[in-house]
Each structure stands twice: as C-alpha cells, then as structure tokens.
Motif scaffolding. Sequence first.
Motif, PDB file in Angstrom:
ATOM      1  N   HIS A 188       0.820  -1.216   0.000  1.00  0.00           N
ATOM      2  CA  HIS A 188       0.000   0.000   0.000  1.00  0.00           C
ATOM      3  C   HIS A 188       0.852   1.265   0.000  1.00  0.00           C
ATOM      4  CE1 HIS A 188      -4.023  -1.714   0.332  1.00  0.00           C
ATOM      5  NE2 HIS A 188      -3.479  -2.643   1.091  1.00  0.00           N
ATOM      6  N   GLY A 189       2.153   1.107   0.200  1.00  0.00           N
ATOM      7  CA  GLY A 189       3.069   2.244   0.140  1.00  0.00           C
ATOM      8  C   GLY A 189       3.115   3.097   1.385  1.00  0.00           C
ATOM      9  N   TYR A 190       2.903   2.474   2.540  1.00  0.00           N
ATOM     10  CA  TYR A 190       2.902   3.228   3.797  1.00  0.00           C
ATOM     11  C   TYR A 190       4.186   3.009   4.590  1.00  0.00           C
ATOM     12  CZ  TYR A 190      -2.137   3.816   3.181  1.00  0.00           C
ATOM     13  OH  TYR A 190      -3.374   4.151   2.702  1.00  0.00           O
ATOM     14  N   THR A 191       4.622   4.057   5.255  1.00  0.00           N
ATOM     15  CA  THR A 191       5.684   3.919   6.245  1.00  0.00           C
ATOM     16  C   THR A 191       5.052   3.295   7.488  1.00  0.00           C
ATOM     17  OG1 THR A 191       5.252   6.065   7.253  1.00  0.00           O
ATOM     18  CG2 THR A 191       6.848   6.018   5.424  1.00  0.00           C
ATOM     19  N   LYS A 192       5.871   2.879   8.421  1.00  0.00           N
ATOM     20  CA  LYS A 192       5.338   2.336   9.678  1.00  0.00           C
ATOM     21  C   LYS A 192       4.503   3.392  10.394  1.00  0.00           C
ATOM     22  CE  LYS A 192       8.593  -1.299  10.669  1.00  0.00           C
ATOM     23  NZ  LYS A 192      10.020  -1.397  10.722  1.00  0.00           N
ATOM     24  N   ARG A 193       4.990   4.608  10.426  1.00  0.00           N
ATOM     25  CA  ARG A 193       4.278   5.690  11.108  1.00  0.00           C
ATOM     26  C   ARG A 193       2.903   5.942  10.465  1.00  0.00           C
ATOM     27  NH1 ARG A 193       6.623   8.844  14.433  1.00  0.00           N
ATOM     28  NH2 ARG A 193       8.669   8.596  13.492  1.00  0.00           N
ATOM     29  N   GLU A 194       2.860   5.984   9.137  1.00  0.00           N
ATOM     30  CA  GLU A 194       1.595   6.224   8.429  1.00  0.00           C
ATOM     31  C   GLU A 194       0.614   5.075   8.660  1.00  0.00           C
ATOM     32  OE1 GLU A 194       3.324   8.688   4.565  1.00  0.00           O
ATOM     33  OE2 GLU A 194       3.348   6.490   4.552  1.00  0.00           O
ATOM     34  N   PHE A 195       1.107   3.854   8.587  1.00  0.00           N
ATOM     35  CA  PHE A 195       0.240   2.690   8.742  1.00  0.00           C
ATOM     36  C   PHE A 195      -0.286   2.583  10.172  1.00  0.00           C
ATOM     37  CE2 PHE A 195      -0.409  -2.086   8.117  1.00  0.00           C
ATOM     38  CZ  PHE A 195      -1.462  -1.917   7.233  1.00  0.00           C
ATOM     39  N   ALA A 196       0.586   2.849  11.135  1.00  0.00           N
ATOM     40  CA  ALA A 196       0.161   2.815  12.540  1.00  0.00           C
ATOM     41  C   ALA A 196      -0.944   3.842  12.776  1.00  0.00           C
ATOM     42  CB  ALA A 196       1.351   3.081  13.460  1.00  0.00           C
ATOM     43  N   LYS A 197      -0.803   5.015  12.190  1.00  0.00           N
ATOM     44  CA  LYS A 197      -1.819   6.057  12.353  1.00  0.00           C
ATOM     45  C   LYS A 197      -3.152   5.614  11.741  1.00  0.00           C
ATOM     46  CE  LYS A 197      -2.636  10.946  11.645  1.00  0.00           C
ATOM     47  NZ  LYS A 197      -2.105  12.215  11.159  1.00  0.00           N
ATOM     48  N   LEU A 198      -3.100   4.989  10.576  1.00  0.00           N
ATOM     49  CA  LEU A 198      -4.329   4.484   9.945  1.00  0.00           C
ATOM     50  C   LEU A 198      -5.031   3.449  10.814  1.00  0.00           C
ATOM     51  CD1 LEU A 198      -3.341   3.937   6.204  1.00  0.00           C
ATOM     52  CD2 LEU A 198      -5.112   5.455   7.070  1.00  0.00           C
ATOM     53  N   LEU A 199      -4.236   2.640  11.499  1.00  0.00           N
ATOM     54  CA  LEU A 199      -4.783   1.574  12.341  1.00  0.00           C
ATOM     55  C   LEU A 199      -5.072   2.036  13.766  1.00  0.00           C
ATOM     56  CD1 LEU A 199      -2.421  -1.291  11.157  1.00  0.00           C
ATOM     57  CD2 LEU A 199      -4.797  -0.916  10.467  1.00  0.00           C
ATOM     58  N   ASP A 200      -4.733   3.289  14.045  1.00  0.00           N
ATOM     59  CA  ASP A 200      -4.939   3.883  15.361  1.00  0.00           C
ATOM     60  C   ASP A 200      -4.192   3.122  16.465  1.00  0.00           C
ATOM     61  OD1 ASP A 200      -5.899   5.887  16.992  1.00  0.00           O
ATOM     62  OD2 ASP A 200      -7.744   4.806  17.493  1.00  0.00           O
ATOM     63  N   VAL A 201      -2.927   2.795  16.139  1.00  0.00           N
ATOM     64  CA  VAL A 201      -2.034   2.184  17.125  1.00  0.00           C
ATOM     65  C   VAL A 201      -0.715   2.956  17.089  1.00  0.00           C
ATOM     66  CG1 VAL A 201      -3.045  -0.125  16.924  1.00  0.00           C
ATOM     67  CG2 VAL A 201      -1.090   0.476  15.492  1.00  0.00           C
ATOM     68  N   ASP A 202       0.124   2.752  18.098  1.00  0.00           N
ATOM     69  CA  ASP A 202       1.411   3.432  18.043  1.00  0.00           C
ATOM     70  C   ASP A 202       2.391   2.620  17.195  1.00  0.00           C
ATOM     71  OD1 ASP A 202       2.921   1.601  19.783  1.00  0.00           O
ATOM     72  OD2 ASP A 202       1.773   2.468  21.422  1.00  0.00           O
ATOM     73  N   VAL A 203       3.450   3.271  16.776  1.00  0.00           N
ATOM     74  CA  VAL A 203       4.436   2.655  15.894  1.00  0.00           C
ATOM     75  C   VAL A 203       5.073   1.436  16.553  1.00  0.00           C
ATOM     76  CG1 VAL A 203       6.594   3.043  14.632  1.00  0.00           C
ATOM     77  CG2 VAL A 203       4.880   4.840  14.727  1.00  0.00           C
ATOM     78  N   ARG A 204       5.288   1.516  17.843  1.00  0.00           N
ATOM     79  CA  ARG A 204       5.896   0.391  18.560  1.00  0.00           C
ATOM     80  C   ARG A 204       5.004  -0.856  18.489  1.00  0.00           C
ATOM     81  NH1 ARG A 204      10.680  -1.432  19.610  1.00  0.00           N
ATOM     82  NH2 ARG A 204      10.719  -2.732  21.433  1.00  0.00           N
ATOM     83  N   THR A 205       3.693  -0.659  18.584  1.00  0.00           N
ATOM     84  CA  THR A 205       2.757  -1.783  18.476  1.00  0.00           C
ATOM     85  C   THR A 205       2.860  -2.418  17.098  1.00  0.00           C
ATOM     86  OG1 THR A 205       1.249  -0.830  20.089  1.00  0.00           O
ATOM     87  CG2 THR A 205       0.318  -2.442  18.561  1.00  0.00           C
ATOM     88  N   LEU A 206       2.863  -1.585  16.051  1.00  0.00           N
ATOM     89  CA  LEU A 206       2.996  -2.095  14.689  1.00  0.00           C
ATOM     90  C   LEU A 206       4.329  -2.841  14.527  1.00  0.00           C
ATOM     91  CD1 LEU A 206       1.951  -2.364  11.799  1.00  0.00           C
ATOM     92  CD2 LEU A 206       3.012  -0.145  11.308  1.00  0.00           C
ATOM     93  N   PHE A 207       5.391  -2.266  15.065  1.00  0.00           N
ATOM     94  CA  PHE A 207       6.706  -2.907  15.015  1.00  0.00           C
ATOM     95  C   PHE A 207       6.634  -4.303  15.646  1.00  0.00           C
ATOM     96  CE2 PHE A 207      10.723  -3.937  17.078  1.00  0.00           C
ATOM     97  CZ  PHE A 207      11.629  -3.807  16.034  1.00  0.00           C
ATOM     98  N   ASN A 208       5.981  -4.400  16.791  1.00  0.00           N
ATOM     99  CA  ASN A 208       5.852  -5.694  17.473  1.00  0.00           C
ATOM    100  C   ASN A 208       5.028  -6.685  16.660  1.00  0.00           C
ATOM    101  OD1 ASN A 208       7.464  -5.222  19.750  1.00  0.00           O
ATOM    102  ND2 ASN A 208       5.814  -4.112  20.749  1.00  0.00           N
ATOM    103  N   TRP A 209       3.971  -6.212  16.002  1.00  0.00           N
ATOM    104  CA  TRP A 209       3.175  -7.094  15.133  1.00  0.00           C
ATOM    105  C   TRP A 209       4.024  -7.597  13.975  1.00  0.00           C
ATOM    106  CZ3 TRP A 209      -1.675  -3.556  14.197  1.00  0.00           C
ATOM    107  CH2 TRP A 209      -2.439  -3.483  15.367  1.00  0.00           C
ATOM    108  N   GLU A 210       4.728  -6.666  13.319  1.00  0.00           N
ATOM    109  CA  GLU A 210       5.519  -7.030  12.141  1.00  0.00           C
ATOM    110  C   GLU A 210       6.664  -7.969  12.489  1.00  0.00           C
ATOM    111  OE1 GLU A 210       6.701  -3.590   9.868  1.00  0.00           O
ATOM    112  OE2 GLU A 210       4.660  -3.261   9.145  1.00  0.00           O
ATOM    113  N   ASN A 211       7.122  -7.927  13.712  1.00  0.00           N
ATOM    114  CA  ASN A 211       8.205  -8.806  14.148  1.00  0.00           C
ATOM    115  C   ASN A 211       7.695 -10.014  14.930  1.00  0.00           C
ATOM    116  OD1 ASN A 211      10.879  -7.537  13.315  1.00  0.00           O
ATOM    117  ND2 ASN A 211       9.675  -5.813  14.057  1.00  0.00           N
TER     118      ASN A 211
END
Length: 141
Positions: A95-118
Amino acid sequence: MTSYSPFLDVKDDTPGGRLKAARIAKHMYLIDLSTITGLCTRTIGLVESNKQIASPPTLRLLSKALDVPISFLGCFEQLPETTLGNRITKARLYHGYTKREFAKLLDVDVRTLFNWENDRFAPLDSHLNLLTSYLDIIMKE
C-alpha cells in the motif's frame, strides 16, 4: 519477471532495474522523472543502480509518475509471507505506507505495529478486522 511487467523489458529484476525499465518504457530521461516527481536526479539514479532503497513515500511518487504499482517497483511480491507479521509488513509496503503512516491508519502506536511485524505479539481481534482490508491485497496476487 513479474506478472505485471510483460510490456516492460526488465533485464534486471531488482527494484532499481524495474524502476529503470518503467522509466524507459515511458520514454523518460532521469531529468523528466525528476521534474514530475520533485526528486533529484541523483536520488533516482541511486535507486536505479540499487545503491539506495526508495522509501514508501518515494515509491508512491515514482509509482504515480510512471503509472505502475508501488508493489512492482519495490519487488514486494518477493517478500516472505510465512507469518502474520510478514503478511502485515508486506501489505503495508504494497500500500506504500511507512510504519508511522500505517500505525496512524490503524490507530495504534508505531511500537505496536513494530511488534506485530516482528511477530512479538498478535493484533487483537478488533485490529485484525481493520487489517483484513489491507491484507486482502496480498491474497489477490
């Protein structure tokens, strides 16, 4: 060669090779692509020679200017999908999103997204429902 590129002569099936093939297919010089995207010719040249990895925002600009999918330019179909974290990362990049952009779309913090992706922990069901529409894109390959 990817399923998207039959009309492109992609001799170098890397992100840089695909970018160069797409640019040449549009009969553009580096300066033309630079003018359209606002990126400097040096940056485009470094990406084409695979000496620099294009960020998602840069891929969005290039994708729009060249009328090719972001996923094609990034070679994202080559990314693994063995875990949910892999699929989340792949979908984000498709979709062409950075972690920060995607986290904002999902209404979570970047650290949460990082933990999901890892694969450190899985998203809650409420977040999985939001993620489903983004994950669907990689299921359609």
